[in-house]
Write a protein that holds these residues in place. Structure first.
Motif, PDB file in Angstrom:
ATOM      1  N   ALA A   1      37.730  58.548  40.729  1.00  0.00           N
ATOM      2  CA  ALA A   1      38.903  59.365  41.094  1.00  0.00           C
ATOM      3  C   ALA A   1      39.760  58.693  42.166  1.00  0.00           C
ATOM      4  N   SER A   2      39.156  57.868  43.010  1.00  0.00           N
ATOM      5  CA  SER A   2      39.940  57.187  44.051  1.00  0.00           C
ATOM      6  C   SER A   2      40.595  55.909  43.538  1.00  0.00           C
ATOM      7  N   GLY A   3      40.491  55.653  42.255  1.00  0.00           N
ATOM      8  CA  GLY A   3      41.021  54.410  41.704  1.00  0.00           C
ATOM      9  C   GLY A   3      42.535  54.408  41.587  1.00  0.00           C
ATOM     10  N   VAL A   4      43.026  53.483  40.773  1.00  0.00           N
ATOM     11  CA  VAL A   4      44.458  53.193  40.758  1.00  0.00           C
ATOM     12  C   VAL A   4      45.100  53.801  39.508  1.00  0.00           C
ATOM     13  N   ASN A   5      46.190  54.528  39.706  1.00  0.00           N
ATOM     14  CA  ASN A   5      46.946  55.087  38.591  1.00  0.00           C
ATOM     15  C   ASN A   5      48.033  54.154  38.110  1.00  0.00           C
ATOM     16  N   ASN A   6      48.697  53.544  39.084  1.00  0.00           N
ATOM     17  CA  ASN A   6      49.861  52.722  38.762  1.00  0.00           C
ATOM     18  C   ASN A   6      49.532  51.264  39.090  1.00  0.00           C
ATOM     19  N   LEU A   7      49.259  50.488  38.054  1.00  0.00           N
ATOM     20  CA  LEU A   7      48.759  49.137  38.309  1.00  0.00           C
ATOM     21  C   LEU A   7      49.814  48.218  38.906  1.00  0.00           C
ATOM     22  N   THR A   8      51.067  48.414  38.536  1.00  0.00           N
ATOM     23  CA  THR A   8      52.064  47.502  39.107  1.00  0.00           C
ATOM     24  C   THR A   8      52.264  47.776  40.608  1.00  0.00           C
ATOM     25  N   ALA A   9      51.932  49.012  41.034  1.00  0.00           N
ATOM     26  CA  ALA A   9      52.076  49.327  42.468  1.00  0.00           C
ATOM     27  C   ALA A   9      51.111  48.508  43.327  1.00  0.00           C
ATOM     28  N   ILE A  10      50.019  48.026  42.739  1.00  0.00           N
ATOM     29  CA  ILE A  10      49.078  47.222  43.548  1.00  0.00           C
ATOM     30  C   ILE A  10      49.335  45.716  43.410  1.00  0.00           C
ATOM     31  N   TYR A  11      50.428  45.331  42.782  1.00  0.00           N
ATOM     32  CA  TYR A  11      50.714  43.898  42.637  1.00  0.00           C
ATOM     33  C   TYR A  11      50.766  43.152  43.978  1.00  0.00           C
ATOM     34  N   PRO A  12      51.305  43.755  45.060  1.00  0.00           N
ATOM     35  CA  PRO A  12      51.257  43.029  46.334  1.00  0.00           C
ATOM     36  C   PRO A  12      49.820  42.725  46.788  1.00  0.00           C
ATOM     37  N   ILE A  13      48.899  43.611  46.444  1.00  0.00           N
ATOM     38  CA  ILE A  13      47.484  43.374  46.784  1.00  0.00           C
ATOM     39  C   ILE A  13      46.933  42.238  45.925  1.00  0.00           C
ATOM     40  N   LEU A  14      47.277  42.251  44.660  1.00  0.00           N
ATOM     41  CA  LEU A  14      46.802  41.177  43.776  1.00  0.00           C
ATOM     42  C   LEU A  14      47.374  39.829  44.212  1.00  0.00           C
ATOM     43  N   GLU A  15      48.617  39.866  44.664  1.00  0.00           N
ATOM     44  CA  GLU A  15      49.247  38.641  45.200  1.00  0.00           C
ATOM     45  C   GLU A  15      48.418  38.109  46.384  1.00  0.00           C
ATOM     46  N   ALA A  16      48.040  39.018  47.294  1.00  0.00           N
ATOM     47  CA  ALA A  16      47.237  38.607  48.459  1.00  0.00           C
ATOM     48  C   ALA A  16      45.863  38.108  48.016  1.00  0.00           C
ATOM     49  N   MET A  17      45.279  38.743  47.011  1.00  0.00           N
ATOM     50  CA  MET A  17      43.963  38.299  46.516  1.00  0.00           C
ATOM     51  C   MET A  17      44.080  36.905  45.905  1.00  0.00           C
ATOM     52  N   GLN A  18      45.177  36.678  45.182  1.00  0.00           N
ATOM     53  CA  GLN A  18      45.398  35.348  44.604  1.00  0.00           C
ATOM     54  C   GLN A  18      45.513  34.310  45.720  1.00  0.00           C
ATOM     55  N   THR A  19      46.304  34.630  46.745  1.00  0.00           N
ATOM     56  CA  THR A  19      46.498  33.699  47.860  1.00  0.00           C
ATOM     57  C   THR A  19      45.180  33.413  48.580  1.00  0.00           C
ATOM     58  N   HIS A  20      44.413  34.466  48.832  1.00  0.00           N
ATOM     59  CA  HIS A  20      43.172  34.306  49.613  1.00  0.00           C
ATOM     60  C   HIS A  20      41.952  33.995  48.745  1.00  0.00           C
TER      61      HIS A  20
ATOM     62  N   ASP B   1      43.387  44.336  54.541  1.00  0.00           N
ATOM     63  CA  ASP B   1      42.021  44.464  54.005  1.00  0.00           C
ATOM     64  C   ASP B   1      41.627  43.185  53.247  1.00  0.00           C
ATOM     65  N   ILE B   2      42.569  42.652  52.498  1.00  0.00           N
ATOM     66  CA  ILE B   2      42.265  41.450  51.700  1.00  0.00           C
ATOM     67  C   ILE B   2      41.989  40.267  52.627  1.00  0.00           C
ATOM     68  N   GLN B   3      42.776  40.157  53.687  1.00  0.00           N
ATOM     69  CA  GLN B   3      42.514  39.085  54.658  1.00  0.00           C
ATOM     70  C   GLN B   3      41.111  39.221  55.238  1.00  0.00           C
ATOM     71  N   LYS B   4      40.746  40.462  55.592  1.00  0.00           N
ATOM     72  CA  LYS B   4      39.416  40.693  56.179  1.00  0.00           C
ATOM     73  C   LYS B   4      38.306  40.342  55.181  1.00  0.00           C
ATOM     74  N   VAL B   5      38.522  40.701  53.924  1.00  0.00           N
ATOM     75  CA  VAL B   5      37.518  40.369  52.902  1.00  0.00           C
ATOM     76  C   VAL B   5      37.376  38.853  52.788  1.00  0.00           C
ATOM     77  N   ALA B   6      38.523  38.175  52.789  1.00  0.00           N
ATOM     78  CA  ALA B   6      38.498  36.711  52.627  1.00  0.00           C
ATOM     79  C   ALA B   6      37.727  36.046  53.763  1.00  0.00           C
ATOM     80  N   GLU B   7      37.764  36.656  54.945  1.00  0.00           N
ATOM     81  CA  GLU B   7      37.075  36.058  56.105  1.00  0.00           C
ATOM     82  C   GLU B   7      35.626  36.492  56.205  1.00  0.00           C
ATOM     83  N   ASN B   8      35.220  37.464  55.397  1.00  0.00           N
ATOM     84  CA  ASN B   8      33.879  38.015  55.559  1.00  0.00           C
ATOM     85  C   ASN B   8      32.880  37.325  54.623  1.00  0.00           C
TER      86      ASN B   8
END
Ligand code: DOR
Ligand code: ZN
Length: 343
Positions: free
Chosen positions: A110-129, A85-92
């Motif tokens: 309600a669809s948000g994030v409970n465990n913030l460290t669990a999304i660290y791989p996503i944040l890593e991708a956002m940082q990269t892209h 998803d992050i790659q697609k956002v970066a290209e859009n």
């Protein structure tokens, strides 16, 4: 007559909703702002690139004739958001950011994030892209005092996140405390904040003194006056880390004036005028244009606007509500007066 001409501003934090509410509110923002960062917390949240593109089309179709208002889309970050998803956002070219709602923090979270460290791989991708992260910065534990939630989010979650992802661009949205101001001021250039008109103009007395005033209830909640002062100083300081984001959040009047009233202030009907009032009180009207029209664009790396808007100094009465038939939305400061009016 005294007038104030500004390069056309952008609203870096806006709720437009969809359907009939979108049709009622969009013209207000489109008259003032060239662009706005559109929040993805619809009842059915905007979680995919396709969702965002559909929502964008709905907004474009609801624009007034001849309007060149540009919706800049964001995606709602959920535990299911993927690196793809992050790659697609970066290209859009139409999607600019992801919005992080801690689950349960606010309207449609309600669809948000409970465990913030669990999304660290996503944040890593956002940082990269190089995809910016927009944060609703409040902890959500039910036993945590509502006035402490922003400060605790910074200490518990944001500081470790910034250490781990020093190159990730982050906007701490709608800051409400002196601790948030200090955090943003002392952080790197990658970290910025939006400030709403209600947090500049009011403190919690507006919400609670003389009766409960549901139209001043928003999240993060209005804080005590010393925090309001810190926000006013930050907004009028000329520090480019602080810029305009209204968080204009329309709800039906019936759902605000309710035993369990919704959070959100509707400010889009005269957002720039509300900011002008706050800046004028501080004798800082000369700082308004950069806050409203330059710093946000610079932070996101988009061109500054070139057209202008003009406000004139003119007393006018804010109506009791906007909309017709079933749609009735009470504006911030309903039935009160404003000193400025866009021509
Ligand atoms: O007051 C608020 N209203 N704060 C938010 O974070 C969300 C918003 C809304 O969507 O109504
Ligand atoms: Zn918001």
């Amino acid at each position: 007559m005294k007038t104030l001409t500004l390069i056309q501003p952008d609203d870096w934090h806006l709720h437009l909703r969809n359907g009939d509410i979108l049709k009622t509110v969009l013209a207000h923002s489109a008259r003032q702002f060239k662009r706005a960062m559109i929040m993805p917390n619809l009842k059915s949240p905007v979680v995919s690139v396709d969702d965002a593109l559909h929502y964008r089309q709905e907004i474009l179709q609801a624009r007034p004739n001849n309007s060149s208002f540009e919706p800049l889309m964001s995606l709602y970050l959920t535990p299911q958001t993927s690196v793809e998803d992050i790659q697609k956002v970066a290209e859009n070219p139409f999607i600019y950011a992801l919005k992080l709602y801690p689950a349960g923090a606010t309207t449609n979270s309600a669809s948000g994030v409970n465990n913030l460290t669990a999304i660290y791989p996503i944040l890593e991708a956002m940082q990269t892209h190089k995809v910016p992260l927009l944060i609703h910065g409040e902890v959500t534990e039910s036993n945590t005092d509502i006035f402490d939630r922003e400060r605790l989010f910074i200490d518990t979650h944001l500081i470790p996140m910034v250490v781990k992802f020093p190159e990730l661009k982050i906007v701490l949205e709608h800051v409400t405390t002196k601790e948030a101001v200090q955090f943003v001021e002392s952080a790197s250039k990658k970290i910025a904040a939006t400030i709403t008109p209600q947090h500049l103009l009011f403190n919690r007395n507006a919400l609670l003194v003389g009766g409960i005033k549901p139209h001043y209830y928003c999240l993060p909640i209005l804080k005590r006056e010393s925090h309001q002062q810190a926000l006013i100083i930050a907004a009028t300081s000329g520090n480019p880390k602080f810029f305009l984001g209204t968080d204009s959040a329309p709800h039906l009047t019936t759902l605000k004036e309710n035993a369990c009233g919704c959070a959100g202030c509707y400010s889009a009907f005269a957002a720039v005028e509300l900011y002008a009032e706050a800046f004028e009180k501080e004798n800082a009207l000369d700082k308004l244009e950069a806050f409203a029209s330059f710093y946000g664009a610079d932070f996101y790396g988009v061109a500054r606007n070139t057209e202008t808007i003009t406000l004139e100094k003119k007393l006018w009465k804010i109506p009791p509500y906007y909309g017709e038939n079933d749609i009735q939305i009470t504006p911030l400061k309903a039935n009160e007066t404003l000193n400025w009016k866009q021509t």
